[in-house]
Design a protein around this motif. Structure first.
Motif, mmCIF file in Angstrom:
data_model
loop_
_atom_site.group_PDB
_atom_site.id
_atom_site.type_symbol
_atom_site.label_atom_id
_atom_site.label_comp_id
_atom_site.label_asym_id
_atom_site.label_seq_id
_atom_site.Cartn_x
_atom_site.Cartn_y
_atom_site.Cartn_z
ATOM 1 N N GLU A 51 0.845 -1.188 0.000
ATOM 2 C CA GLU A 51 0.000 0.000 0.000
ATOM 3 C C GLU A 51 0.886 1.245 0.000
ATOM 4 O OE1 GLU A 51 -3.339 0.062 -0.182
ATOM 5 O OE2 GLU A 51 -3.319 -2.116 -0.319
ATOM 6 N N PRO A 52 0.486 2.296 -0.709
ATOM 7 C CA PRO A 52 1.299 3.510 -0.685
ATOM 8 C C PRO A 52 1.247 4.185 0.683
ATOM 9 C CG PRO A 52 -0.750 3.893 -1.868
ATOM 10 C CD PRO A 52 -0.696 2.428 -1.547
ATOM 11 N N PHE A 58 6.106 2.008 -2.987
ATOM 12 C CA PHE A 58 7.308 1.186 -2.919
ATOM 13 C C PHE A 58 7.186 0.016 -3.887
ATOM 14 C CE2 PHE A 58 7.029 3.217 1.229
ATOM 15 C CZ PHE A 58 8.290 3.770 1.319
ATOM 16 N N ALA A 59 8.309 -0.434 -4.411
ATOM 17 C CA ALA A 59 8.340 -1.597 -5.291
ATOM 18 C C ALA A 59 9.680 -2.293 -5.114
ATOM 19 C CB ALA A 59 8.145 -1.187 -6.742
ATOM 20 N N ALA A 80 2.776 -1.435 -8.367
ATOM 21 C CA ALA A 80 2.901 -0.041 -7.930
ATOM 22 C C ALA A 80 2.517 0.926 -9.048
ATOM 23 C CB ALA A 80 4.329 0.232 -7.459
ATOM 24 N N VAL A 81 2.968 0.673 -10.259
ATOM 25 C CA VAL A 81 2.654 1.558 -11.383
ATOM 26 C C VAL A 81 1.162 1.525 -11.697
ATOM 27 C CG1 VAL A 81 3.014 1.917 -13.864
ATOM 28 C CG2 VAL A 81 4.961 1.506 -12.366
ATOM 29 N N THR A 82 0.557 0.355 -11.620
ATOM 30 C CA THR A 82 -0.883 0.235 -11.869
ATOM 31 C C THR A 82 -1.679 1.011 -10.817
ATOM 32 O OG1 THR A 82 -0.582 -1.913 -12.920
ATOM 33 C CG2 THR A 82 -2.788 -1.410 -12.117
ATOM 34 N N ALA A 86 -4.000 4.306 -11.546
ATOM 35 C CA ALA A 86 -5.411 4.376 -11.128
ATOM 36 C C ALA A 86 -5.659 5.625 -10.283
ATOM 37 C CB ALA A 86 -5.786 3.122 -10.360
ATOM 38 N N ARG A 87 -4.710 5.956 -9.408
ATOM 39 C CA ARG A 87 -4.857 7.156 -8.570
ATOM 40 C C ARG A 87 -4.882 8.421 -9.414
ATOM 41 N NH1 ARG A 87 -0.109 9.508 -5.701
ATOM 42 N NH2 ARG A 87 -0.908 11.539 -5.158
#
Length: 91
Positions: A51-52, A58-59, A80-82, A86-87
């Motif tokens: 979760e961000p 983080f990845a 993370a990129v997905t 979406a955000r």
């Protein structure tokens, strides 16, 4: 390519732009720790780690159950990129 399709299905053929293979032990100074990671891709212990935190995402392979493997790093980065995409779309 054929071996990858057997493992990952047809998406492997369409989503792979290029690849290479290199043994990590042939790379100087790349001797990370290895351990047995519990669970699988749906293990809830990894959810909070993925979760961000505010605007920080983080990845890394260490955020997946396939740590110490490039597969874990790739899937973690994709997740993370997905989520970031979406955000951005929802704002």
């Amino acid at each position: 390519m054929a071996a990858g399709v057997k493992i990952y299905g047809e998406k492997y053929r369409t989503r792979l732009a290029s690849s290479f293979s290199h043994h990590w032990r042939q790379t100087p100074h790349l001797e990370a720790a290895w351990h047995d990671t519990p669970g699988g891709p749906d293990d809830i212990r990894y959810k909070p780690l993925n979760e961000p935190t505010g605007r920080v995402y983080f990845a890394g392979d260490w955020l997946s159950y396939t740590d110490a493997w490039q597969h874990g790093a790739f899937t973690s980065a994709q997740k993370a990129v997905t989520a970031l995409h979406a955000r951005v779309l929802s704002s």
